[in-house]
Design a protein around this motif. Structure first.
Motif, short mmCIF file in Angstrom:
data_model
loop_
_atom_site.label_atom_id
_atom_site.label_comp_id
_atom_site.label_asym_id
_atom_site.label_seq_id
_atom_site.Cartn_x
_atom_site.Cartn_y
_atom_site.Cartn_z
N ILE A 10 0.83 -1.20 0.00
CA ILE A 10 0.00 0.00 0.00
C ILE A 10 0.87 1.25 0.00
CG2 ILE A 10 -1.73 1.31 1.31
CD1 ILE A 10 -2.62 -1.42 2.51
N VAL A 11 0.65 2.11 -1.00
CA VAL A 11 1.23 3.45 -1.03
C VAL A 11 0.07 4.41 -0.74
CG1 VAL A 11 2.48 5.18 -2.37
CG2 VAL A 11 2.92 2.74 -2.76
N ALA A 12 0.01 4.90 0.48
CA ALA A 12 -1.16 5.66 0.93
C ALA A 12 -0.97 7.16 0.74
CB ALA A 12 -1.46 5.33 2.38
N VAL B 177 -2.25 2.05 -4.74
CA VAL B 177 -1.48 3.30 -4.75
C VAL B 177 -2.48 4.45 -4.79
CG1 VAL B 177 0.15 4.74 -6.02
CG2 VAL B 177 0.49 2.26 -5.94
N GLN B 178 -2.45 5.31 -3.77
CA GLN B 178 -3.39 6.43 -3.68
C GLN B 178 -2.71 7.73 -4.08
OE1 GLN B 178 -6.01 6.53 -0.26
NE2 GLN B 178 -5.82 8.75 -0.13
N LEU B 179 -3.43 8.55 -4.85
CA LEU B 179 -2.96 9.87 -5.25
C LEU B 179 -3.88 10.91 -4.64
CD1 LEU B 179 -1.04 11.64 -6.89
CD2 LEU B 179 -2.54 11.33 -8.87
N PHE B 180 -3.40 11.59 -3.61
CA PHE B 180 -4.20 12.56 -2.87
C PHE B 180 -5.54 11.93 -2.46
CE2 PHE B 180 -1.40 15.14 -5.62
CZ PHE B 180 -0.70 15.81 -4.63
N TYR B 181 -6.64 12.67 -2.57
CA TYR B 181 -7.96 12.14 -2.29
C TYR B 181 -8.81 12.12 -3.56
CZ TYR B 181 -6.93 12.52 2.67
OH TYR B 181 -6.36 12.37 3.92
N GLY B 182 -8.13 11.95 -4.72
CA GLY B 182 -8.87 12.00 -5.97
C GLY B 182 -8.77 10.76 -6.83
N ALA B 183 -7.81 9.86 -6.53
CA ALA B 183 -7.64 8.69 -7.39
C ALA B 183 -6.84 7.62 -6.66
CB ALA B 183 -6.94 9.09 -8.69
N ALA B 184 -6.99 6.38 -7.14
CA ALA B 184 -6.22 5.26 -6.61
C ALA B 184 -6.00 4.27 -7.75
CB ALA B 184 -6.93 4.59 -5.45
N LEU B 185 -4.83 3.64 -7.75
CA LEU B 185 -4.47 2.64 -8.74
C LEU B 185 -4.36 1.28 -8.05
CD1 LEU B 185 -3.42 1.76 -11.57
CD2 LEU B 185 -1.12 2.43 -10.80
N LEU B 186 -5.05 0.28 -8.61
CA LEU B 186 -5.01 -1.07 -8.07
C LEU B 186 -4.55 -2.04 -9.13
CD1 LEU B 186 -7.20 0.46 -6.21
CD2 LEU B 186 -8.03 -1.84 -5.71
N ARG C 271 -19.12 7.88 -5.33
CA ARG C 271 -19.01 8.48 -6.67
C ARG C 271 -17.76 7.99 -7.41
NH1 ARG C 271 -21.81 11.98 -3.58
NH2 ARG C 271 -19.99 12.51 -2.31
N GLY C 272 -17.40 6.74 -7.21
CA GLY C 272 -16.22 6.21 -7.86
C GLY C 272 -16.44 5.91 -9.33
N LYS C 273 -15.38 6.01 -10.09
CA LYS C 273 -15.47 5.74 -11.52
C LYS C 273 -14.20 5.01 -11.97
CE LYS C 273 -16.28 7.96 -16.01
NZ LYS C 273 -17.44 7.08 -16.31
N LEU C 274 -14.36 3.86 -12.58
CA LEU C 274 -13.23 3.11 -13.10
C LEU C 274 -12.78 3.74 -14.41
CD1 LEU C 274 -14.38 1.14 -10.96
CD2 LEU C 274 -13.78 -0.73 -12.51
N GLY D 219 -13.31 12.93 -2.20
CA GLY D 219 -12.73 12.56 -0.93
C GLY D 219 -13.43 11.40 -0.24
N PRO D 220 -14.77 11.45 -0.08
CA PRO D 220 -15.46 10.32 0.56
C PRO D 220 -15.28 9.00 -0.18
CG PRO D 220 -16.86 12.26 0.57
CD PRO D 220 -15.67 12.60 -0.28
N THR D 221 -15.19 9.06 -1.51
CA THR D 221 -15.01 7.84 -2.29
C THR D 221 -13.66 7.20 -2.01
OG1 THR D 221 -16.45 8.64 -4.07
CG2 THR D 221 -14.89 6.89 -4.62
N ILE D 222 -12.60 8.00 -2.12
CA ILE D 222 -11.25 7.45 -1.93
C ILE D 222 -11.03 7.07 -0.46
CG2 ILE D 222 -8.80 7.90 -2.20
CD1 ILE D 222 -10.40 7.59 -4.82
N THR D 223 -11.57 7.85 0.46
CA THR D 223 -11.47 7.51 1.87
C THR D 223 -12.17 6.19 2.15
OG1 THR D 223 -11.36 9.84 2.50
CG2 THR D 223 -11.98 8.29 4.21
N GLY D 224 -13.36 6.01 1.57
CA GLY D 224 -14.08 4.76 1.76
C GLY D 224 -13.35 3.58 1.16
N LEU D 225 -12.71 3.80 0.00
CA LEU D 225 -11.94 2.74 -0.64
C LEU D 225 -10.76 2.34 0.25
CD1 LEU D 225 -11.43 0.98 -3.16
CD2 LEU D 225 -10.18 2.92 -4.15
#
Length: 367
Positions: free
Chosen positions: A102-104, A134-143, A162-165, A181-187
């Motif tokens: 995990i890169v948070a 891998v998380q980028l700020f509170y706007g995106a994450a790579l899995l 409100r996540g979008k692949l 923010g809530p989406t990435i935090t929840g993820l």
């Protein structure tokens, strides 16, 4: 034998500094300061290096960051994507097959020579036998594909609210998930959490890293998913006399619709300023109510609920810190502050607004 930058009114620079019982006792010429040394004095030859006052970070989510620091892959200080991927490979070798890597956060594509984000294929090549996040700020994450499988994510609906692949031009998923923010935090909250012992070790290590960067004090405003048990690793480090950074912390509302009850239940044994020189309670914030948190169009009901809580805080002489992004709407917040101030003066209470990056002169004058 150094350059001691005092930052006093004259911006004076001295050769030496003497410290006694944790406080600066004197500054001056090396020869004069050496005369103050006793048989048990520790003498450090600076070799011409510069000494500065310790830095105080006035807004950092240090307590939360520390919880997972011992189990994360850290990209701070990497200068290229291959260098970042090497850290993934190293972590993969050190952990058992199938363990999450995990890169948070803590990085940006601007630090890389390539000036871009890594790809899913690059992560897979670095850690083919691990789920990677891998998380980028509170706007995106790579899995990686293994990460998607472990979290059972097959489409946008699996990443609420409100996540979008993301997909490439051909419609193929890239591995990146975008959201607010809530989406990435929840993820992030769906990932495995460290053990208590790992959280304690992470707290020690993260604060030592802050020390390395000359940070000696932090103001921590709480944050998403920071419930009372999440403060216990910090408290243990403090109780064990191993805290190396001065920490003041706020309470951040976690329960929508029950914010007032939450604060009332948590603060009876936390009077303002409760603590010691290393750990101290610092009032409420950065989210006081959900309705007045980054909301450019709050309703009168939102403002009334917020008013009730901050007036209650003012009457108890509490510090209040509020997260507000835009100057165009900060008048809603200042309306409430002015109303409270007429009833319970807040000038001595060090109330603050954070993230107001475009604050205007009229707003600052009003404050």
């Amino acid at each position: 034998n150094g350059r001691v930058v005092t930052l006093d009114t004259r911006s004076s620079v001295h050769e030496a500094v003497a410290v006694r019982d944790g406080k600066i006792a004197a500054v001056g010429r090396s020869a004069d300061i050496r005369k103050l040394a006793g048989p048990r004095t520790r003498v450090i030859d600076l070799g011409g290096r510069t000494v500065i006052p310790g830095l105080i970070d006035s807004h950092i989510h240090a307590i939360r960051a520390a919880l997972s620091y011992a189990t994360e892959v850290n990209w701070i200080g990497t200068h290229s994507i291959p260098e970042a991927l090497d850290r993934i490979r190293e972590a993969a070798r050190a952990s058992g097959p199938g363990a999450w890597l995990i890169v948070a956060g803590g990085w940006t594509e601007q630090q890389f020579a390539e000036r871009r984000r890594p790809t899913q294929a690059e992560l897979v090549s670095a850690a083919p036998d691990h789920p990677v996040y891998v998380q980028l700020f509170y706007g995106a994450a790579l899995l990686t594909p293994a990460g998607f499988k472990a979290l059972n994510i097959n489409g946008d609906a699996d990443v609420p609210p409100r996540g979008k692949l993301e997909r490439d031009a051909g419609g193929t998923p890239t591995g990146w998930i975008s959201g607010d923010g809530p989406t990435i935090t929840g993820l992030f909250s769906r990932l495995p959490t460290p053990t208590f012992a790992q959280k304690v070790e992470g707290t020690r290590k993260f604060f030592r890293e802050l020390n390395r960067l000359a940070v000696t004090g932090v103001l921590d405003p709480g944050g998403f998913n920071m419930n009372p048990p999440d403060y216990l690793p910090l408290f243990k480090v403090w109780q064990d006399h191993e805290l190396t950074v001065r920490v003041v912390y706020n309470l951040f509302a976690q329960r929508r619709g029950a914010e007032f009850e939450e604060f009332q239940s948590l603060t009876p044994l936390l009077p303002m300023g409760f603590g010691d020189d290393l750990l101290r309670f610092n009032g409420l914030g950065e989210r006081i109510t959900f309705g007045m948190y980054n909301n450019d169009t709050p309703t009168e009901a939102d403002k009334t609920k917020f008013y009730e809580i901050v007036k209650w805080a003012a009457e108890r002489r509490m510090t209040v810190t509020v997260h507000w992004n835009n100057d165009r709407s900060v008048g809603h917040l200042l309306d409430v502050f002015e109303r409270v101030n007429r009833e319970a003066p807040i000038a001595p209470l060090r109330w603050s607004i954070i993230h107001l990056n475009d604050a205007s002169v009229p707003s600052l004058q009003r404050m």
